[in-house]
Write a protein that holds these residues in place. Structure first.
Motif, PDB file in Angstrom:
ATOM      1  N   CYS A 156     -65.258  22.446  -7.728  1.00  0.00           N
ATOM      2  CA  CYS A 156     -64.917  23.824  -7.351  1.00  0.00           C
ATOM      3  C   CYS A 156     -64.406  24.647  -8.530  1.00  0.00           C
ATOM      4  N   GLY A 157     -64.652  24.192  -9.735  1.00  0.00           N
ATOM      5  CA  GLY A 157     -64.102  24.842 -10.915  1.00  0.00           C
ATOM      6  C   GLY A 157     -64.342  26.344 -10.972  1.00  0.00           C
ATOM      7  N   LYS A 158     -65.519  26.802 -10.558  1.00  0.00           N
ATOM      8  CA  LYS A 158     -65.830  28.236 -10.655  1.00  0.00           C
ATOM      9  C   LYS A 158     -65.043  29.082  -9.654  1.00  0.00           C
ATOM     10  N   TYR A 159     -64.426  28.435  -8.665  1.00  0.00           N
ATOM     11  CA  TYR A 159     -63.626  29.175  -7.673  1.00  0.00           C
ATOM     12  C   TYR A 159     -62.130  29.127  -7.986  1.00  0.00           C
ATOM     13  N   LEU A 160     -61.751  28.402  -9.026  1.00  0.00           N
ATOM     14  CA  LEU A 160     -60.336  28.131  -9.267  1.00  0.00           C
ATOM     15  C   LEU A 160     -59.776  28.957 -10.419  1.00  0.00           C
ATOM     16  N   ARG A 161     -58.570  29.507 -10.211  1.00  0.00           N
ATOM     17  CA  ARG A 161     -57.843  30.218 -11.263  1.00  0.00           C
ATOM     18  C   ARG A 161     -56.965  29.247 -12.064  1.00  0.00           C
ATOM     19  N   TYR A 162     -56.325  28.291 -11.343  1.00  0.00           N
ATOM     20  CA  TYR A 162     -55.370  27.398 -12.013  1.00  0.00           C
ATOM     21  C   TYR A 162     -55.117  26.199 -11.118  1.00  0.00           C
ATOM     22  N   VAL A 163     -55.016  25.019 -11.732  1.00  0.00           N
ATOM     23  CA  VAL A 163     -54.695  23.783 -11.015  1.00  0.00           C
ATOM     24  C   VAL A 163     -53.542  23.114 -11.751  1.00  0.00           C
ATOM     25  N   PHE A 164     -52.483  22.803 -11.023  1.00  0.00           N
ATOM     26  CA  PHE A 164     -51.308  22.183 -11.632  1.00  0.00           C
ATOM     27  C   PHE A 164     -50.875  20.998 -10.785  1.00  0.00           C
ATOM     28  N   LEU A 165     -50.680  19.855 -11.446  1.00  0.00           N
ATOM     29  CA  LEU A 165     -50.247  18.641 -10.763  1.00  0.00           C
ATOM     30  C   LEU A 165     -48.988  18.111 -11.433  1.00  0.00           C
ATOM     31  N   THR A 166     -48.049  17.626 -10.627  1.00  0.00           N
ATOM     32  CA  THR A 166     -46.866  16.966 -11.166  1.00  0.00           C
ATOM     33  C   THR A 166     -46.790  15.543 -10.616  1.00  0.00           C
ATOM     34  N   GLY A 167     -46.060  14.712 -11.326  1.00  0.00           N
ATOM     35  CA  GLY A 167     -45.835  13.354 -10.855  1.00  0.00           C
ATOM     36  C   GLY A 167     -44.783  12.675 -11.715  1.00  0.00           C
ATOM     37  N   ILE A 168     -44.436  11.474 -11.325  1.00  0.00           N
ATOM     38  CA  ILE A 168     -43.511  10.666 -12.123  1.00  0.00           C
ATOM     39  C   ILE A 168     -44.309   9.789 -13.081  1.00  0.00           C
ATOM     40  N   THR A 169     -45.333   9.140 -12.545  1.00  0.00           N
ATOM     41  CA  THR A 169     -46.103   8.203 -13.347  1.00  0.00           C
ATOM     42  C   THR A 169     -47.433   8.797 -13.766  1.00  0.00           C
ATOM     43  N   LYS A 170     -47.996   8.188 -14.776  1.00  0.00           N
ATOM     44  CA  LYS A 170     -49.302   8.602 -15.262  1.00  0.00           C
ATOM     45  C   LYS A 170     -50.324   7.556 -14.838  1.00  0.00           C
ATOM     46  N   PHE A 171     -51.019   7.812 -13.742  1.00  0.00           N
ATOM     47  CA  PHE A 171     -52.115   6.940 -13.343  1.00  0.00           C
ATOM     48  C   PHE A 171     -53.345   7.317 -14.170  1.00  0.00           C
ATOM     49  N   SER A 172     -54.201   6.337 -14.412  1.00  0.00           N
ATOM     50  CA  SER A 172     -55.378   6.632 -15.219  1.00  0.00           C
ATOM     51  C   SER A 172     -56.246   7.653 -14.503  1.00  0.00           C
ATOM     52  N   GLN A 173     -56.781   8.591 -15.267  1.00  0.00           N
ATOM     53  CA  GLN A 173     -57.535   9.696 -14.676  1.00  0.00           C
ATOM     54  C   GLN A 173     -58.732   9.196 -13.869  1.00  0.00           C
TER      55      GLN A 173
END
Length: 523
Positions: free
Chosen positions: A186-203
């Motif tokens: 949906c990249g063409k419909y998105l202005r901004y995507v922000f994610l928070t977390g404690i741990t860094k799971f592999s993408q």
């Protein structure tokens, strides 16, 4: 002089509009908001420990993208933003999805999607969570004519409790990977995507093809985006420092020094300003006293289990030199506990060598150090409360320069404390004594050095510097000679305090101190 007006502190409040409308203290982070939302990347991820302000930052972003200009009056962003465009925002707080099985997690995601489907409608053909999220994004874009903002707070919450479970982790991970999958399409419909977390799971394990996320967690430009710096305290919280000093009965600078000792010391990048734990700092301001606010707000049962699993002794928790990839790393398949300790906030960056590209990780401050050691006491005695009482009683005697009385008390109490199993090895007693002397840091400044095979303690009180050497099944005299061999008194000659050497021998048969010698020749 007119008394200072009381202040309202947003302890545990993560709603930006409530803080602003009800006149709670707000430390201005809106310049970061503007910088983030006008950067080259429109996909961003931020990792910070629990209760460090991630949720408030996410809510602030929502208010900003909703164009609620009135909430930002007088803040830094007011001078930076000129358009205040209103965008449709989909905000998913995943903290409500903890401790769930696969069916429970799917039910929680269903409720979250339904709330937005009431606003933007739904298509009966969309049955899977990924189809429904994609449909929501596309309809919100068509209906408003504006690109969509997606905010996902604590994205990893459903996975934290099962990250080392071979059976449940793959099931829950697949549910979340399926849910997040439309974010790339949906990249063409998105202005901004922000994610928070404690741990860094592999993408790849969570976000599938979403490999264009900019991880700002160790970016120097965002080092102080969460937490509170000393500069912010002096410029935005000067009145609060005066109020606290008044409650503590000290001067403002002394009050700030006590705050620094207990709650400061975090660095999430290098170089970085010192960052204070915001939850503990606000708790201290609110109550007018210094307590274990952050550590006490969540019993680190899982952490203690992991320390035991990886056989990490108390002395080895801090002082770790490693590459960034050793701690800013995915945690779901850890072979070392360092990533968990760092990402959970029990270790932080203390130094960095550009030559070797190695970081020094250590325990951030007194609150975390004392909290960890209290939690670990249960590994050494069946009733750890008895040792915590001992520590308080010992501290009182040491405060009045009665080291002999303190050690007599330790001898008596340890001889009656029931021990746990597996105590027939020297390391057990070294670690227990390390914990006791570290806990004395509640009352004095304790710096414990522990080369292999011994426990050394350098303990500073208001009037004396004690250099303590501990031996097992040897003699107090031998312990005292060890101090002289290492020339400890000379090393600390410039501290400005009288130096007292203490040699202690521990009897592993009787589980207590056998003898000690106190040398006051340097007083």
């Amino acid at each position: 002089m007119k008394p200072l007006e009381p202040r309202k502190y947003p302890v545990g409040i993560q709603v930006f509009s409530m803080i602003r409308n009800e006149h709670y203290l707000y430390v201005d982070k809106t310049e970061y908001v503007y910088r983030m939302t006008h950067a080259n990347s429109k996909y961003m991820f931020l990792s910070r420990p629990r209760r460090f302000g991630k949720s408030l930052l996410t809510d602030t972003l929502q208010c900003y993208f909703e164009g609620r200009k009135e909430l930002f009056e007088g803040l830094a962003i007011e001078k930076l933003e000129t358009e205040w465009t209103e965008y449709p925002v989909l905000h998913f707080d995943m903290s409500t999805a903890k401790n769930l099985n696969k069916e429970g997690l799917e039910g929680e995601l269903n409720l979250k999607l339904k709330a937005y489907e009431k606003i933007y409608g739904y298509d009966e053909a969309e049955t899977e969570v990924n189809q429904r999220l994609q449909g929501l994004i596309e309809r919100a874009y068509r209906q408003t004519g504006k690109e969509v903002v997606v905010l996902i707070d604590e994205y990893d919450a459903p996975l934290l409790d099962v990250m080392h479970e071979d059976e449940n982790l793959p099931k829950l991970r697949n549910v979340m990977r399926n849910f997040y999958s439309p974010l790339k399409a949906c990249g063409k419909y998105l202005r901004y995507v922000f994610l928070t977390g404690i741990t860094k799971f592999s993408q790849l394990s969570i976000f599938s093809e979403l490999n264009n996320i900019e991880n700002i967690s160790m970016d120097t430009a965002y080092a102080a985006i969460c937490g509170i710096t000393e500069e912010e305290m002096r410029t935005q919280m000067d009145i609060d420092m005066e109020l606290l000093a008044d409650k503590l009965g000290t001067g403002k600078e002394e009050a700030m020094e006590r705050l620094k000792e207990n709650y400061d010391g975090y660095h999430f990048a290098w170089p970085s300003p010192d960052v204070y734990n915001p939850y503990s700092l606000l708790g201290a301001l609110n109550k007018g006293k210094l307590e274990s606010f952050w550590f006490g707000s969540g019993t680190p049962t899982y952490l203690i289990e992991m320390l035991n699993k990886y056989q990490i002794i108390p002395q080895a928790i801090g002082g770790r030199q490693c590459e960034a990839s050793d701690f800013d790393a995915p945690t779901e398949r850890m072979t070392d506990i360092t990533p968990l300790l760092y990402q959970s906030g029990y270790l932080t960056i203390k130094d960095y060598s550009p030559f070797s590209e190695l970081y020094l990780l250590d325990i951030p401050n007194k609150e975390v150090r004392i909290g960890l050691m209290k939690s670990l006491l249960a590994n050494y005695v069946k009733r750890p409360a008895e040792l915590r009482t001992l520590v308080g009683q010992m501290a009182e005697r040491i405060h009045f320069d009665d080291m002999d009385g303190a050690l007599r008390l330790m001898q008596t109490v340890l001889s009656t404390v029931p021990y746990c199993e597996n105590t027939r090895y020297e390391g057990h007693y070294q670690q227990m004594l390390y914990l006791i002397f570290t806990l004395l840091g509640n009352f004095s400044d304790v710096e414990v050095r522990t080369p292999t095979g011994r426990v050394d303690v350098v303990m500073r009180t208001h009037s004396t510097l004690y250099i303590i050497e501990l031996k097992l099944d040897k003699s107090a005299a031998e312990a005292l000679r060890q101090i002289d061999l290492k020339q400890y008194p000379e090393r600390f000659a410039l501290c400005g305090l009288p130096v007292v050497k203490v040699g202690i021998n521990f009897d592993t048969e009787r589980h207590t101190l056998e003898s000690w010698e106190i040398n006051m020749e340097h007083r």
